[in-house]
Write an enzyme that holds these catalytic residues in place. Sequence first.
Site, PDB file in Angstrom:
ATOM      1  N   ASP A 273      30.575 -13.595 -12.205  1.00 45.88           N
ATOM      2  CA  ASP A 273      31.296 -12.465 -12.778  1.00 45.88           C
ATOM      3  C   ASP A 273      31.791 -11.622 -11.594  1.00 45.88           C
ATOM      4  O   ASP A 273      31.343 -11.805 -10.453  1.00 45.88           O
ATOM      5  CB  ASP A 273      30.401 -11.654 -13.728  1.00 45.88           C
ATOM      6  CG  ASP A 273      31.231 -10.784 -14.684  1.00 45.88           C
ATOM      7  OD1 ASP A 273      32.422 -10.537 -14.383  1.00 45.88           O
ATOM      8  OD2 ASP A 273      30.693 -10.346 -15.723  1.00 45.88           O
TER       9      ASP A 273
HETATM   10  C1  BGC Z   1      33.642  -8.782 -16.905  1.00 39.68           C
HETATM   11  C2  BGC Z   1      34.082 -10.213 -17.144  1.00 39.68           C
HETATM   12  C3  BGC Z   1      35.548 -10.361 -16.803  1.00 39.68           C
HETATM   13  C4  BGC Z   1      35.770  -9.935 -15.374  1.00 39.68           C
HETATM   14  C5  BGC Z   1      37.195 -10.079 -14.901  1.00 39.68           C
HETATM   15  C6  BGC Z   1      34.041  -8.310 -15.532  1.00 39.68           C
HETATM   16  O1  BGC Z   1      33.834  -6.931 -15.433  1.00 39.68           O
HETATM   17  O2  BGC Z   1      32.252  -8.681 -17.078  1.00 39.68           O
HETATM   18  O3  BGC Z   1      33.833 -10.556 -18.473  1.00 39.68           O
HETATM   19  O4  BGC Z   1      35.941 -11.680 -17.015  1.00 39.68           O
HETATM   20  O5  BGC Z   1      35.388  -8.579 -15.250  1.00 39.68           O
HETATM   21  O6  BGC Z   1      38.015  -9.118 -15.438  1.00 39.68           O
END
Ligand code: BGC
Length: 737
Positions: A273
Site C-alpha cells: 500500500d
Molecule cells: C489506500 C489504497 C490505495 C492507495 C493508492 C492508499 O492510501 O489505502 O487503497 O490504493 O492509497 O491511492
Amino acid sequence: MQKRLLPVVALVATVCVAARAGVPDFPLDFRPTSAVLNAFESAVAHRRADSLVGKMTLDEKLQFIHSQYVMSAVPGGGAGYIQGVPRLGIPDLNMVDSSTGSGSTSQPSTTFPATIALAASWDRGLSSDFGKQIALELRAQGFGMGLGGGTNLAREPRGGRLFEYLGEDPVLAGEMLAERTDGTQSQKVIATIKHYAGNEQEHGRSGGNSQIDERTLRELYLLPFEIAARRAQPGSVMCSYNRLNGDYACENSHLLNDVLKNDWRFEGQVQSDWGAAHSTAKAINAGLDEEEDVGATVYLTPAAVKQAIANGSVSTARLDDMVKRKLYVMIRTGVMDHPAKAGGTIDFARANVFAQSAAEQSMVLLKNDNNQLPLSAGSLSRIAVIGAHADAAVLTGGGSGNTRDPVTGSFAGCGGLTFGTTSGCSWWSNPWLKLDTPIVAAVRALAPSAQVSFAGNSDQQSPFRAYTQQEIDEAAALASHSDVAIVVVAQPAGEDIGDLQSLSLANPSNQDALVDAVARANPRTIVVVESGNPVLMPWKDRVSAIVEAWYPGEGGGKAIANVLFGKVNPSGKLPVTFPLHDQDTPTWGQNGAFETDPVYSEQLNMGYRWYDAKNIAPMFEFGYGLSYTHFSYSGLSVAHRPDGALDVSFTVRNDGRRAGAEVPQVYLGVPYNGEPPRRLVGWEKIGMNPGETRRVRITVTPRMQSVWDTSRNGWRYVPGGTVYVGASSRDIRLQGS
Ligand code: BGC
C-alpha cells in the site's frame, strides 16, 4: 472444451505439490474463472518472463520494483507508474485506484455504485461486469492496472472504508471479488486485491497491530483473498498498512511467503500500500515484490536494494523473482503486448446505464408495511422529498475509493468536513459528467402529474451540517400536506478520516429527529438510506417503508426512483448485519473505544455469526432483503457424494404477482468446537416470473465443510453438518443433514 479442462489438470498437479502428508489442501474447490489461462498458456508466459529477466540489466531490474509517485507527474492522473524497458519491448505500466470507478485526478470517469452495494446484489455476473466496465474506462485512460479489489471483512461495522469492501462474509466477498477480478483482467487490465490482511479498521491506520489467531485468519479474514487468488489469479495483492501479529503486513513472511505464495501458489506480485513498506531486506525476504510510495519513505529504491544485494541480505535470485512476477503478470494479462493507451474513447452514456442498473440490482428493501411500496404515480398528487440534498446529488464514499471529480473537486466544497487527504473532497457524484439525475428530478419524471417538492438543507457550502429546527419544521409541514413523504438520510464515510464513532446517522447529527418529525406529520413516510455502513434506525417502527440504497453512484437518483415506483423490483440482500444498537456489535466492548492494536477475540463469531452465537436479535440480519413479490421454498434434498461434497437441491417458487429475483442462501452448521451456529456456503441469484418454479442446485464442497486445524496446520474435513436453506441467515425455510 479442451481449453476449459486444462486448468483443472494444472490444479490437480498443484494439489500433489501443495498437500502436506495426510492433510489435503482441497484446491479443486476453487474453480478457475474464465479469464484464467490454461496450463500451456501459463507455461509459455513463464518462459517468456524468464527470458526477459535474463536480458535485463541490474539497473533495469531495480527500476522495475518501485513505482514513481508524484501526483502531478503520474501520467493520466493515476496513483503510480512503473517505467518500462523500451529496448526489450516492456511498456510503462500506469496504475490507478478503481474501487467505484477510475480514480484518475485529471480525466473524467463514471461513478459506479460502491462495492458494498455490489456485494448486496449477490450477483456474480454483475460483479464480473462491474470489473469489466471499470477496466474499459481504465484502458481508455491509459491505465494497465486497477487497484480496486478491496475485500477486508466488515468486522468493525463502523469501519471508515466499509463501503469499499464486500461485506462480512468471506465466501460472499471472495466469490464476488473473484468475479470482479476476472472481469477486469478479461479486458487486459491487471487487477489488484487488497488490503492484505487484517486491515479491518481505520483507527490506528498506520501500524496498528491486528492480533488474529491462525484459525480465525484462515477461516475468515484470509478466505476472501484465497478464493479470489485461487479462482481468478489477480495480478497483484496489495499488502496493508497495519501490522499483523507483530510484523507489518508488507514484511510479514507468514502472510506473504507461507500463506500467499506457498500455500496458495500465488504467482503474481505483492505490492505495498502507499507508504506501507517499512524495510528493505526484511520486506523483500518476507515476500514484498514492489514498493509504492507517497514520496516520503522509500525502501525499495535502486540504491537501497543494490546495497542489500552487495551486503548479502537480499539475493539476486530473489530480485529476479520480484521482477519476473511482474513480467509474468503483464504477459499473462495481455498488458505486455497490448499496453493501455490514453486518449481512448469512453462511452459515458452506456457506462451510466450500467451504473444505474448495478445500483438497481443492489438496493435492499428493508421494510414495506402494508405494501406501501411500490408507489403508484397515478394516485399521488403531492409528493414530498426531504433531506440529504436529494434535489442535487447522491452521496459517495471518500478517499482513494472515490471516483473523483477532477474539475470542480466536489459538490461546492467539502461541506465543513475535515479530510486527511486531498482526495476526500468529492463526495457527491460526478457533477462534471452531468449524467446523474438527482432523486427529486427522477421522481418528477416518474410522477409527471404530481407536484414534487423538496425540503431540507439546501446549503451547498455546508452539506453535512445539522438541520435547523426551522428546516425540520418546514419539512414536517411539507410532509403533512403531501400524499407521501420520502425522507433521504445519508451517512458519510471515507478513507483517512477515521472510523465512524457510532452507527447512528451522525452527520448531520439530527437526521433521526428529521425522520421522526416527518413520520409524525405523515403516516406514509418512506426512508431511503445512502450509506456504506449499517445505520441505526430508532424510528424504524414509526415509518412505513425503508430502502437501503448504499452509495449508489451516478445512476443512483434514477435507480432509487425506479425502486420506489416499482419499475425495478428490489432484489438486494444485506451483505452486513444491521444491529439494533452499537452496543450489540462485536467490537463495541465496554464503551465503543477503538483499539489501536485490535485483538480479534470474538474469533470466528464475527458478523452474523456473532449475533447467532450470542443470541442477539439484529435489526436486519445478514442476507435479509424484501421484494415486491414473494418466494416459497420446498423440497430440500441433500445428497452425499463419494468425494465428500454435498449436493443440495431445493425448489423456489415465485408465488407473488410480480417478476422478481430471489437469493436463496445455503448455510452449514459445522459440528466442530468453536464454529458458529451457521456459516454461508453457497447461494444463487435467480430471476423468476410470477408462478415460476425453479429447482436450485448448490454444491457444498469438502473445503466448505472444513475447519482450519491448528494442530495439523491444515484443513480438516468435518462431515455431518446441518444444512440450512433460507431467504436470509435467519429466515431459514428448509433444514436437512
Ligand atoms: C489506500 C489504497 C490505495 C492507495 C493508492 C492508499 O492510501 O489505502 O487503497 O490504493 O492509497 O491511492
